[in-house]
Design a protein around this motif. Structure first.
Motif, PDB file in Angstrom:
ATOM      1  N   GLN A  28       8.998  -3.975   9.290  1.00 58.75           N
ATOM      2  CA  GLN A  28       9.923  -4.902   8.642  1.00 58.75           C
ATOM      3  C   GLN A  28      11.284  -4.216   8.512  1.00 58.75           C
ATOM      4  O   GLN A  28      11.354  -3.113   7.957  1.00 58.75           O
ATOM      5  N   VAL A  29      12.312  -4.852   9.021  1.00 59.63           N
ATOM      6  CA  VAL A  29      13.656  -4.277   8.942  1.00 59.63           C
ATOM      7  C   VAL A  29      14.621  -5.292   8.340  1.00 59.63           C
ATOM      8  O   VAL A  29      14.378  -6.514   8.387  1.00 59.63           O
ATOM      9  N   LEU A 103      18.223  -1.251   7.333  1.00 61.45           N
ATOM     10  CA  LEU A 103      17.122  -0.540   6.687  1.00 61.45           C
ATOM     11  C   LEU A 103      15.774  -0.825   7.338  1.00 61.45           C
ATOM     12  O   LEU A 103      15.498  -1.961   7.743  1.00 61.45           O
ATOM     13  N   LEU A 104      14.981   0.216   7.446  1.00 64.03           N
ATOM     14  CA  LEU A 104      13.547   0.036   7.698  1.00 64.03           C
ATOM     15  C   LEU A 104      12.898  -0.119   6.331  1.00 64.03           C
ATOM     16  O   LEU A 104      12.976   0.788   5.497  1.00 64.03           O
ATOM     17  N   LEU A 105      12.294  -1.280   6.088  1.00 62.97           N
ATOM     18  CA  LEU A 105      11.739  -1.563   4.766  1.00 62.97           C
ATOM     19  C   LEU A 105      10.319  -1.047   4.620  1.00 62.97           C
ATOM     20  O   LEU A 105       9.958  -0.435   3.620  1.00 62.97           O
ATOM     21  N   SER A 106       9.489  -1.333   5.628  1.00 59.15           N
ATOM     22  CA  SER A 106       8.083  -0.915   5.544  1.00 59.15           C
ATOM     23  C   SER A 106       7.450  -1.011   6.918  1.00 59.15           C
ATOM     24  O   SER A 106       8.006  -1.634   7.831  1.00 59.15           O
ATOM     25  N   ILE A 107       6.297  -0.383   7.056  1.00 54.72           N
ATOM     26  CA  ILE A 107       5.528  -0.498   8.294  1.00 54.72           C
ATOM     27  C   ILE A 107       4.087  -0.858   7.949  1.00 54.72           C
ATOM     28  O   ILE A 107       3.561  -0.422   6.919  1.00 54.72           O
ATOM     29  N   ASP A 108       3.476  -1.680   8.786  1.00 49.53           N
ATOM     30  CA  ASP A 108       2.052  -1.989   8.669  1.00 49.53           C
ATOM     31  C   ASP A 108       1.325  -1.188   9.733  1.00 49.53           C
ATOM     32  O   ASP A 108       1.695  -1.256  10.923  1.00 49.53           O
ATOM     33  N   LEU A 128       3.007  -4.885  -0.996  1.00 47.67           N
ATOM     34  CA  LEU A 128       3.782  -3.675  -1.290  1.00 47.67           C
ATOM     35  C   LEU A 128       3.616  -3.303  -2.746  1.00 47.67           C
ATOM     36  O   LEU A 128       3.567  -4.162  -3.596  1.00 47.67           O
TER      37      LEU A 128
END
Lengths: 128, 223
Positions: A28-29, A103-108, A128
């Motif tokens: 997620q970016v 931004l890189l918010l998160s990775i799955d 999250l």
């Protein structure tokens, strides 16, 4: 074609945050309009870099926040249609306060069975 | 088992970290560094040729020049300074901090007063990549049309100096200078906007500004 460079930078950052032996499912970016990223081109570049990495199924989820301007005179904050929009009070020098995020918010990720058994209590899928 | 790993980090973090190293090297060597950004054909290399000619004997200038292919620009500039490094980016549409880091290993930074990084011809992609420069310079030309500042806000917003080249063509092309200036000022109230003509060898405001940044006298640059 700066989307390819950005996709490569993104993958480098993701790899530094991946648990050992995990497989990437999604990233997620948040990319503000200031960066001039074309979503279709970004998806194409993403598909290329993750396929080369062996994660062809990995999805890229792009959140595009709007421009945000603030008037230094009347303090009004608004989301303009274009970056050069004037404040309704007539002041000419609106300040950019949003739209430049990158931004890189998160990775799955999917953990291998043995890692999953040892994994401490982290966020479960999609939460999250 | 599938998990979500929160990150929240700048995507260009790696580039920015290398840019910081570059900037430290530039500061240690006391060299003033600019990133010159403009569209293909705006006159970036021609500006540098004239600038190098006019500043010869006053300041020592090095150049890193980026192009997708060929060493033609590097060869043009090598007629004026021996401190030129050509970088070919292939499919890349901009220079990144690591490419500049590799390039400056070939330059004697301590022997230079000014280093110009001529970016790949492009008004979009180069803007997002910090190279470690001290100033970002946006070059427009009247033959591109007077709407380019408004259409490329990221460059105008982040530039420290803006140049409008080829003003000698104003009698022949439709270009509304007041409108261009107004577009620029809506986006950036601080950066100087200088009108120049490389063809007529009229770039005084630019060379004076550059000399001032490099801490040099400002009266003897033109010829």
């Amino acid at each position: 074609m700066h989307e390819m460079s950005i996709a490569m930078e993104l993958l480098t950052l993701i790899e530094s945050r991946m648990p050992p032996h995990a497989t990437l499912e999604a990233a997620q970016v948040r990319i503000g309009p200031m960066h001039g990223v074309v979503a279709e081109a970004m998806q194409w570049a993403w598909r290329t870099v993750v396929s080369e990495k062996g994660w062809p199924q990995a999805r890229l989820l792009i959140d595009t926040p709007p421009w945000q301007l603030q008037c230094p005179a009347c303090r009004r904050q608004w989301q303009p249609q274009t970056i050069d929009e004037l404040c309704t009070c007539g002041h000419l020098e609106a300040k950019l306060v949003g739209g430049d995020e990158f931004l890189l918010l998160s990775i799955d990720v999917v953990l291998p069975p043995d890692n999953a058994a040892q994994q401490p209590a982290m966020s479960s899928t999609g939460v999250l | 088992m599938s998990i979500t790993v929160p990150v929240v980090e700048n995507v260009l973090k790696v580039n920015d970290e290398i840019a910081l190293l570059n900037r430290r090297n530039f500061n240690d060597a006391h060299v003033f560094v600019i990133d010159l950004i403009g569209a293909p054909g705006a006159g970036k290399t021609a500006l540098l040729e004239l600038m190098l000619d006019q500043l010869a004997g006053i300041v020592r200038v090095g150049v890193v020049v980026g192009d997708p292919a060929t060493s033609r620009d590097g060869q043009r500039l090598a007629r004026f300074t021996r401190h030129v490094v050509q970088v070919n980016t292939g499919h890349g549409c901009h220079l990144d901090a690591n490419q500049v880091r590799q390039a400056i290993t070939k330059l004697p930074l301590a022997e230079l007063d000014i280093l110009v990084i001529e970016n790949v011809g492009n008004l979009i992609c180069p803007v997002g990549f910090d190279l470690g420069q001290h100033a970002k310079v946006g070059l427009f030309s009247v033959s591109e049309g007077d709407d380019k500042a408004a259409k490329h806000p990221h460059l105008v917003l982040t530039a420290n100096v803006l140049l409008l080249n080829k003003i000698d063509l104003l009698p022949y092309v439709p270009f509304d200078v007041p409108r261009f200036r107004e577009d620029v000022r809506h986006l950036n109230q601080v950066a100087p906007l200088m009108e120049v003509s490389v063809a007529r060898r009229q770039i005084d405001p630019w060379t004076q500004w550059l000399l001032a940044q490099a801490g040099r006298p400002q009266s003897s640059a033109t010829s």
